[in-house]
Design an enzyme around this catalytic site. Structure first.
Site, PDB file in Angstrom:
ATOM      1  CG  ASP A   1      28.986  96.854  55.355  1.00  0.00           C
ATOM      2  OD1 ASP A   1      30.084  96.868  55.759  1.00  0.00           O
ATOM      3  OD2 ASP A   1      28.524  95.968  53.996  1.00  0.00           O
TER       4      ASP A   1
ATOM      5  N   GLY B   1      21.902  99.398  62.083  1.00  0.00           N
ATOM      6  CA  GLY B   1      20.879 100.052  62.565  1.00  0.00           C
ATOM      7  C   GLY B   1      21.564 101.661  62.884  1.00  0.00           C
ATOM      8  NE  ARG B   2      27.160 103.431  65.234  1.00  0.00           N
ATOM      9  CZ  ARG B   2      28.517 104.024  64.782  1.00  0.00           C
ATOM     10  NH1 ARG B   2      29.084 103.327  63.779  1.00  0.00           N
ATOM     11  NH2 ARG B   2      29.608 105.094  65.235  1.00  0.00           N
TER      12      ARG B   2
ATOM     13  CE1 TYR C   1      24.856  94.533  50.897  1.00  0.00           C
ATOM     14  CE2 TYR C   1      25.785  96.124  52.603  1.00  0.00           C
ATOM     15  CZ  TYR C   1      25.799  95.671  51.488  1.00  0.00           C
ATOM     16  OH  TYR C   1      27.001  95.042  50.488  1.00  0.00           O
TER      17      TYR C   1
ATOM     18  CG  ASP D   1      16.848  81.852  70.363  1.00  0.00           C
ATOM     19  OD1 ASP D   1      16.543  80.964  70.337  1.00  0.00           O
ATOM     20  OD2 ASP D   1      17.234  82.930  71.588  1.00  0.00           O
TER      21      ASP D   1
ATOM     22  CE1 TYR E   1      25.960  96.811  45.905  1.00  0.00           C
ATOM     23  CE2 TYR E   1      28.355  96.866  47.024  1.00  0.00           C
ATOM     24  CZ  TYR E   1      28.179  96.631  45.988  1.00  0.00           C
ATOM     25  OH  TYR E   1      28.345  95.480  44.793  1.00  0.00           O
TER      26      TYR E   1
ATOM     27  N   GLY F   1      28.498 103.288  53.454  1.00  0.00           N
ATOM     28  CA  GLY F   1      29.167 103.572  52.142  1.00  0.00           C
ATOM     29  C   GLY F   1      28.870 103.791  50.759  1.00  0.00           C
TER      30      GLY F   1
ATOM     31  N   GLY G   1      29.381  94.604  62.658  1.00  0.00           N
ATOM     32  CA  GLY G   1      30.012  94.616  63.085  1.00  0.00           C
ATOM     33  C   GLY G   1      31.043  95.981  63.121  1.00  0.00           C
TER      34      GLY G   1
ATOM     35  CG  HIS H   1      27.589  91.581  48.822  1.00  0.00           C
ATOM     36  ND1 HIS H   1      27.678  93.020  49.153  1.00  0.00           N
ATOM     37  CD2 HIS H   1      27.521  92.082  47.393  1.00  0.00           C
ATOM     38  CE1 HIS H   1      27.750  94.142  47.889  1.00  0.00           C
ATOM     39  NE2 HIS H   1      27.505  92.739  46.861  1.00  0.00           N
TER      40      HIS H   1
ATOM     41  CG  ASP I   1      16.139  77.694  73.678  1.00  0.00           C
ATOM     42  OD1 ASP I   1      16.254  78.117  72.960  1.00  0.00           O
ATOM     43  OD2 ASP I   1      16.630  78.504  75.080  1.00  0.00           O
TER      44      ASP I   1
END
Ligand code: NI
Length: 642
Positions: free
Chosen positions: A301, A308-309, A387, A444, A385, A383, A303, A437, A585
């Site tokens: 969901d 955000g879309r 989240y 990071d 669901y 769709g 990629g 799911h 890092d």
């Protein structure tokens, strides 16, 4: 057009998006008419960390605002990755990438629906099911996955499922049109093949969750009002949030959704860094039914669509309760034009029960502190669901991520009396396949600075012997994860397994390196066979923990282009290098989620189910950092004192 100076991690502005679009169109490098170009991704190309840190220290640095764009050259299955500088008005890089598919496009999804509505074979299949009013058929284009079909080659395709509504605003998932799906070429909007595996009766019951169909409604709920008469305790400046001793920046990425940057905690007058960047890197919903209608369903969901879309504009009193501050986000549509989505991120405080308490039995004195948490959240509808993504910050230095899963399950129609080996019956003639799911969050880390190491910590029973005569002994055993392959790890609740991110260059009051630990939930890994197509595409979910050295372009756990990908991209590919992850890092990648065995109570709309993890200070502070939280002013005397 001038581009205003701003923080290097400030969210994109509409002017920046317009400038990027103009630079692309005026570059002279497009090989097709501008009208055939789709902007599959437009986001901030983040500046080097060193520059951000210098800026935050107040040093004079030149901020070169760059945008990363993924251009889709329709109708083909090729993309061009472009970086432009809107500060300098130039193309920084222009790279054509063959045979990858970006996220599915909404405009094309509408064309798919229209193509099917006009398709004689599709309509003949609906006729075989006795469907007269075809305008009530709901068509859902799904990511198609990778199954070696000729339809997949050199094309961007979808597999479209269908549902029958009994009115325009009905819940279609109550009545799947089972046995029918279609392959459609998304780029060209043409139907490739209609697959009909045979008629299954359409389930008889409605699945409306609207109040007018679910009365009488309860009448015994009295108002619960959250009041903060002096306003919230946080401050917001641009996308910078300060609350209690926490500071962080918030943003929205079209694929990852909510993004946090430079999360730090003020201690003894200085901000100690903790997480440089945190976001969902990918998620997958693999279905466990082996039949021809459902075995290919495994939605990525992030990629394949974009969290955000799909972000909602949130509503006061419904999504968020109390004294709410909202952030809007500015995003580019598929034509590269900017739009503002109001209220896509919610910021507020919540009372969270007690923070700490003790009643001294000798003196009779009680000290109790209320816990308050800061909540940064957004909700995506993908769709069927929903989240909800929630970051929580607590006064004891803990931060937590929680996903709230709700919405409507993906369903299947079954003939009466047919038992289901891989699905639960949720209503007469209606089943919901078992599924998972699984989310991956990329963390990071920068605990007290960029150079960190990771230890796996297990609580282990000590052997019986002269040192343990009664057999009661146990102790934590810490194992340094030295290289990437050895750092592919799985939860073990029987050993209270956690992973400690340590800065071996700093010490706390008891002489130990400062650390935060990742505390996982009791979480599943991927149940699909590793050799299956979803097993190869979602390998990130086969382990709960991965550790990599930071690399700028390693951002998405399943690779940049999971749509129709044959697998192996992302974490399995990068970590095969087996790079060192000691005192450097590093990036933690945590996979977690739920295995959903549907219940009748999940129908017709799911009560929220929760999953997530915490980051808890472990010797980061010298003692309980929340001793300075004051007693509640005006609270009952028993909160504080005798
Ligand atoms: Ni589910």
């Amino acid at each position: 057009m001038t581009i205003a100076a701003c923080h290097p991690l400030a969210p994109l502005t509409g002017d920046e998006i317009k400038a990027a679009r103009r630079i692309v169109f005026e570059s002279g490098q497009l090989t097709i008419p501008p009208d055939d170009v789709r902007f599959a991704y437009v986001g901030l190309r983040e500046p080097p960390k060193a520059l951000v840190r210098a800026y935050d220290r107040g040093e004079k640095v030149t901020v070169d605002r760059c945008l990363r764009l993924v251009l889709l050259l329709c109708p083909e299955a090729e993309v061009t990755e472009v970086v432009v500088s809107v500060t300098r008005g130039t193309v920084v890089s222009w790279v054509e990438v063959a045979d990858v598919r970006p996220n599915l496009q909404f405009e094309e999804a509408m064309a798919v629906i229209n193509a099917l509505r006009a398709n004689p074979e599709w309509n003949a299949a609906l006729d075989r099911r006795g469907i007269v009013d075809k305008s009530l058929v709901q068509i859902d284009p799904w990511p198609a996955g990778t199954f070696g079909s000729d339809h997949e080659k050199n094309r961007r395709i979808t597999k479209a499922l269908a549902y029958l509504r009994d009115a325009a605003d009905d819940n279609g998932y109550a009545r799947p049109i089972e046995g029918l799906f279609a392959y459609v070429d998304m780029g060209r909007g043409t139907v490739l093949e209609v697959m009909d595996f045979g008629v299954v009766p359409i389930p008889p019951m409605s699945g409306s969750y609207y109040p007018e169909f679910n009365g009488p409604l309860r009448t015994d709920l009295r108002p619960l009002i959250i009041s903060q008469p002096e306003g919230p305790s946080f401050t917001v400046e641009g996308n910078l949030i300060n609350w209690q001793k926490w500071s962080l920046r918030v943003g929205m990425d079209s694929i990852e959704g909510l993004v946090l940057h430079t999360v730090g905690y003020e201690d003894k007058g200085r901000v100690r860094p903790l997480v440089y960047r945190a976001a969902v890197s990918e998620m997958v919903v693999p279905y466990g039914d082996p039949g021809p209608m459902h075995s290919w369903k495994s939605a990525f969901d992030a990629g394949e669509w974009g969290l955000g879309r799909m972000a909602n504009s949130l509503t006061l009193g419904c999504d968020c309760l109390g004294e709410i501050t909202y952030f809007d986000d500015v995003f580019a549509d598929e034509r590269g034009r900017p739009h503002t989505r109001p209220n896509s991120v919610c910021l507020h405080e919540e009372d969270y029960g007690i923070l700490w308490k003790h009643l001294d039995m000798t003196s009779g004195r009680t000290e109790t502190r209320r816990s308050r948490r800061l909540v940064v959240s957004s909700i995506a509808t993908v769709g069927n669901y929903e989240y909800g993504f929630y970051w929580y910050f607590y006064q004891d230095g803990t931060m937590q991520f929680e996903v709230k899963l709700t919405g409507i399950m993906s369903t299947m129609g079954v003939a009466d009396g047919v038992g289901q080996a891989h699905a639960s019956m949720v209503a007469p003639g209606l089943a919901a396949p078992f599924h998972q799911h699984l989310f991956n969050v990329r963390l990071d880390m920068e605990v007290d600075g960029p150079d960190n190491a990771v230890f796996e910590v297990d609580a282990v029973r000590s052997p019986l012997g002269p040192d343990n005569p009664w057999g009661n002994a146990f102790a934590p055993v810490s194992t340094l994860l030295e290289r990437e392959l050895a750092a592919r790890r799985t939860v073990d609740p029987t050993r209270s397994r956690s992973w400690k991110v340590v800065n071996r260059g700093t010490r706390n009051a008891v002489g130990e390196p400062t650390a935060y630990k990742l505390v996982p939930g009791s979480t599943p890994t991927l149940l699909a066979d590793p050799s299956s197509t979803v097993g190869q595409r979602a390998t990130f979910a086969a382990h709960n923990l991965w550790v990599t050295p930071f690399a700028e372009d390693e951002r998405r756990a399943g690779g940049d282009y999971p749509n129709q990908h044959s697998g192996g991209a992302g974490l399995p590919e990068w970590t095969a290098q087996d790079r060192s992850v000691v005192d450097t890092d590093i990036v933690l990648w945590h996979s977690f989620g739920v295995t959903h065995i549907p219940r009748p109570e999940d129908w017709p709309v799911m009560p929220v189910e929760y999953t997530g993890f915490s980051l808890v200070p472990f010797g980061f502070f010298d003692r309980n950092p929340a001793l300075d939280v004051p007693p509640v002013a005006g609270g009952d005397a028993h909160c504080h004192g005798e």
